[in-house]
Every structure is written in C-alpha cells, then in structure tokens.
Scaffold this motif. Structure first.
Motif, PDB file in Angstrom:
ATOM      1  N   MET A 102      10.540   2.284   5.271  1.00 10.89           N
ATOM      2  CA  MET A 102       9.992   1.028   5.786  1.00 10.89           C
ATOM      3  C   MET A 102      10.908  -0.139   5.438  1.00 10.89           C
ATOM      4  N   LEU A 103      11.477  -0.135   4.235  1.00 12.71           N
ATOM      5  CA  LEU A 103      12.423  -1.197   3.876  1.00 12.71           C
ATOM      6  C   LEU A 103      13.620  -1.192   4.822  1.00 12.71           C
ATOM      7  N   MET A 104      14.117  -0.003   5.128  1.00 12.45           N
ATOM      8  CA  MET A 104      15.268   0.087   6.038  1.00 12.45           C
ATOM      9  C   MET A 104      14.907  -0.417   7.426  1.00 12.45           C
ATOM     10  N   LEU A 105      13.720  -0.062   7.904  1.00 14.93           N
ATOM     11  CA  LEU A 105      13.287  -0.548   9.218  1.00 14.93           C
ATOM     12  C   LEU A 105      13.101  -2.059   9.218  1.00 14.93           C
ATOM     13  N   ALA A 161       0.835  -1.211   0.000  1.00 12.97           N
ATOM     14  CA  ALA A 161       0.000   0.000   0.000  1.00 12.97           C
ATOM     15  C   ALA A 161       0.868   1.258   0.000  1.00 12.97           C
ATOM     16  N   LEU A 162       1.908   1.284   0.828  1.00 14.20           N
ATOM     17  CA  LEU A 162       2.793   2.451   0.869  1.00 14.20           C
ATOM     18  C   LEU A 162       3.560   2.618  -0.446  1.00 14.20           C
ATOM     19  N   ALA A 163       3.959   1.500  -1.037  1.00 12.41           N
ATOM     20  CA  ALA A 163       4.694   1.578  -2.295  1.00 12.41           C
ATOM     21  C   ALA A 163       3.813   2.108  -3.414  1.00 12.41           C
ATOM     22  N   LEU A 170       5.244   4.675  -6.267  1.00 13.69           N
ATOM     23  CA  LEU A 170       5.012   4.729  -7.704  1.00 13.69           C
ATOM     24  C   LEU A 170       5.010   6.153  -8.265  1.00 13.69           C
ATOM     25  N   PRO A 171       4.398   7.144  -7.578  1.00 13.67           N
ATOM     26  CA  PRO A 171       4.519   8.503  -8.111  1.00 13.67           C
ATOM     27  C   PRO A 171       5.972   8.977  -8.188  1.00 13.67           C
ATOM     28  N   LEU A 173       9.262   8.934  -1.977  1.00 14.24           N
ATOM     29  CA  LEU A 173       9.828   7.587  -1.969  1.00 14.24           C
ATOM     30  C   LEU A 173      10.479   7.265  -0.631  1.00 14.24           C
ATOM     31  N   TRP A 174      10.727   8.293   0.182  1.00  8.12           N
ATOM     32  CA  TRP A 174      11.324   8.054   1.492  1.00  8.12           C
ATOM     33  C   TRP A 174      10.426   7.208   2.379  1.00  8.12           C
TER      34      TRP A 174
END
Length: 154
Positions: free
Chosen positions: A135-138, A12-14, A19-20, A129-130
């Motif tokens: 979230m990926l980093m976490l 959902a976040l991606a 995407l934008p 995109l942050w």
C-alpha cells in the motif's frame, strides 16, 4: 478516497499485518543475524557460507523492517508529500526486506502439504508485511502521478 481515509485504512492494515511481522519477523531476523555473526566468528570453513547467508538475510530483514517503520511514519505524519520527500534509500531498504521475506513464503508453501495450516502462522514472520508495504508503494506511485487539471469550466 481522500488522504484521511487512506491513512485510516493504512493504519488498520499496518496493525493487522505489519505489527505481527515487525515483532515475529524482527525476532527471526535478530536470530539469523546472531547465528551469522557466531558462524563468521567461528571461522569454520564448512559453515562459512551458511553463516554469511544468515548474516546477510538478517541484515536485509532488519533494514527492511526499519525502512517500513520510517516510511509509515512519513506517510502518517506528512501524507503523500512525506512519501515523495522520503529518500530513495528507504525504498531500496524496504525492497531488501521484501526480498528477505521470500524464503519464508517459499518454506510455508513447500511445507503446507506436509504440515497443513499450522505452517500459515509462519507467514506472519515477514510476508504479511507485504500488505502495508504494498500500500505504501501504491501511495507513492499515486503521489508521483501528475495532477491533471479539469478542462471542464462550469
């Protein structure tokens, strides 16, 4: 939260934030890259530093976007194990993309007083995109944490 729900949240976040940035930021990065190449080819001494900066900025942004797509693929396909197994190069490239988005955030904050809320659309050309990258980093940090066994026997 279990991994399946985390994947749904990440998706959902991606879609909402990533995407934008991928489309608008990717277009802006390609434009910066082309401007840099044209400026470097012209060998005009007055524009050489600007062209080199645009080239570096475009390359950093594009590599950051590619790294985000690759790391997202690792997470959605293989979960936490995929993020742990991903090469550190992907994380460095993602960091380059995060740094490439800083000027866009600075410009949006600087021009907000003059142009108002219309400037906020520029945040979807990179800084948004942050959210999924963070979230990926976490998730990567969470996966690196040693698993503690419960001392309670029941």
């Amino acid at each position: 939260m279990d991994e399946r729900h985390l994947k749904y949240l990440y998706t959902a976040l991606a879609v909402l934030f990533g995407l934008p940035s991928l489309f608008f930021g990717g277009a802006g990065a390609c434009i910066a890259l082309v401007m840099g190449v044209i400026g470097l080819i012209s060998l005009d001494a007055d524009k050489l530093w600007f062209a080199a900066g645009m080239f570096a900025w475009g390359v950093s942004a594009i590599t950051g976007l590619v790294a985000w797509v690759a790391l997202s693929n690792f997470w959605l396909r293989d979960g936490a194990r995929g993020l742990r197994m991903a090469s550190r190069r992907w994380w460095w490239l993602l960091g380059m993309g995060v740094l490439a988005a800083l000027p866009l955030l600075a410009m949006a904050l600087y021009y907000f007083t003059e142009l108002g809320p219309s400037v906020l659309s520029g945040l979807f050309a990179g800084p948004s995109l942050w959210v999924p990258a963070g979230m990926l980093m976490l998730l990567w940090l969470r996966g690196r944490r040693p698993v503690q066994e419960s001392s309670h026997r029941g």
